[in-house]
Design an enzyme around this catalytic site. Structure first.
Site, PDB file in Angstrom:
ATOM      1  CB  CYS A  59      -0.971  -0.056   1.121  1.00 36.72           C
ATOM      2  SG  CYS A  59      -2.018   1.274   1.418  1.00 36.72           S
ATOM      3  CG  ASP A  61      -0.706   4.209   5.247  1.00 38.16           C
ATOM      4  OD1 ASP A  61       0.262   4.724   6.095  1.00 38.16           O
ATOM      5  OD2 ASP A  61      -1.907   4.212   5.628  1.00 38.16           O
ATOM      6  NE  ARG A  63      -0.716   5.162   8.786  1.00 36.02           N
ATOM      7  CZ  ARG A  63      -1.892   4.827   9.024  1.00 36.02           C
ATOM      8  NH1 ARG A  63      -2.254   5.027  10.195  1.00 36.02           N
ATOM      9  NH2 ARG A  63      -2.764   4.559   8.243  1.00 36.02           N
ATOM     10  CG  HIS A 115      -1.587  -0.830   5.956  1.00 34.19           C
ATOM     11  ND1 HIS A 115      -2.356  -0.043   6.750  1.00 34.19           N
ATOM     12  CD2 HIS A 115      -1.679  -0.505   4.807  1.00 34.19           C
ATOM     13  CE1 HIS A 115      -2.760   0.981   6.056  1.00 34.19           C
ATOM     14  NE2 HIS A 115      -2.349   0.735   4.623  1.00 34.19           N
ATOM     15  CB  CYS A 118      -6.009  -0.386   4.417  1.00 35.00           C
ATOM     16  SG  CYS A 118      -5.801   0.190   2.807  1.00 35.00           S
TER      17      CYS A 118
END
Length: 227
Positions: A59, A61, A63, A115, A118
């Site tokens: 992803c 993302d 993080r 994750h 999400c």
């Protein structure tokens, strides 16, 4: 009054400073010096070849930093990221990455890693529009619809979202295995396994979703009654 203050603040910003981002260049110099100090000639060696054993499909993302999660350095992990870690059969970007990784780099492992929590998965469940992204999340919406009976068992929102995150990873592993790229690699007996993992942002740990397929027989067995 608030509007005037906002306007003044915007005008006082130096456009050149916005472009330069000196702190990031400083961070880069510090990082490069640190790497070179601990591993002399690292960058010279790295520049000569790219020979990773792993392709990571994850992803976007911020993080979820792929290399750091698995403790690998530059050159050891080939990475493709998008919102929701999707492998859509019409996405030539993703398919090109997979083809290059499998046929040229000869990676031995493709890791699809989602994750928990999400945002893309969460958005796909909501009954409101989010703009262009809704078209991209269509595949997750279909997964949500397909697994309605199972997902009804989850009474709290967090558990529901997290289970859909897992189901999404499993679906994307299926999609990877179903590409002509992977099917052809298995047909010519190339060593290649596809894994489905999920990452917990709250504890930093990976979980294996146990949908690893290392050939057509594994693929058929794992997904015999799926999708």
């Amino acid at each position: 009054m608030n509007i005037r203050l906002g306007f003044a603040s915007t005008q006082s910003t130096n456009p050149d400073n916005m472009k330069k981002l000196p702190e990031l260049f400083a961070n880069n110099r510090d990082w490069a010096c640190s790497v070179e100090k601990n591993h002399p000639d690292f960058f010279k060696t790295l520049a000569k070849q790219q020979n990773p054993e792993y392709l990571w499909i994850g992803c976007s993302d911020s993080r979820v930093p792929a290399n750091e999660i698995v403790g690998l350095v530059s050159g050891e992990l080939f990475v493709h990221r998008n919102v929701g870690n999707l492998v859509v059969h019409g996405d030539m970007n993703c398919l090109s990455v997979i083809q290059y990784a499998v046929d040229v780099l000869k990676v031995k492992h493709i890791i699809v890693c989602g994750h928990y929590g999400c945002g893309g998965v969460t958005a796909s469940m909501e009954k409101k529009t989010h703009g262009l992204i809704d078209n991209w999340l269509r595949d997750i919406k279909d997964i949500y619809s397909y697994h309605q009976d199972e997902l009804k068992k989850y009474k709290d929102r967090i558990s529901l979202v997290n289970r859909l995150c897992e189901l999404n990873v499993i679906r994307q592993v299926y999609n990877v295995c179903h590409t002509t790229i992977v099917q052809d690699a298995w047909a010519r007996k190339q060593e290649l396994a596809v894994h489905g993992w999920i990452y917990g942002i709250e504890d930093g740990l990976l979980r294996d979703l146990k949908v690893c397929a290392a050939g057509k027989e594994d693929y058929r067995r794992i997904f015999k009654n799926s999708f």
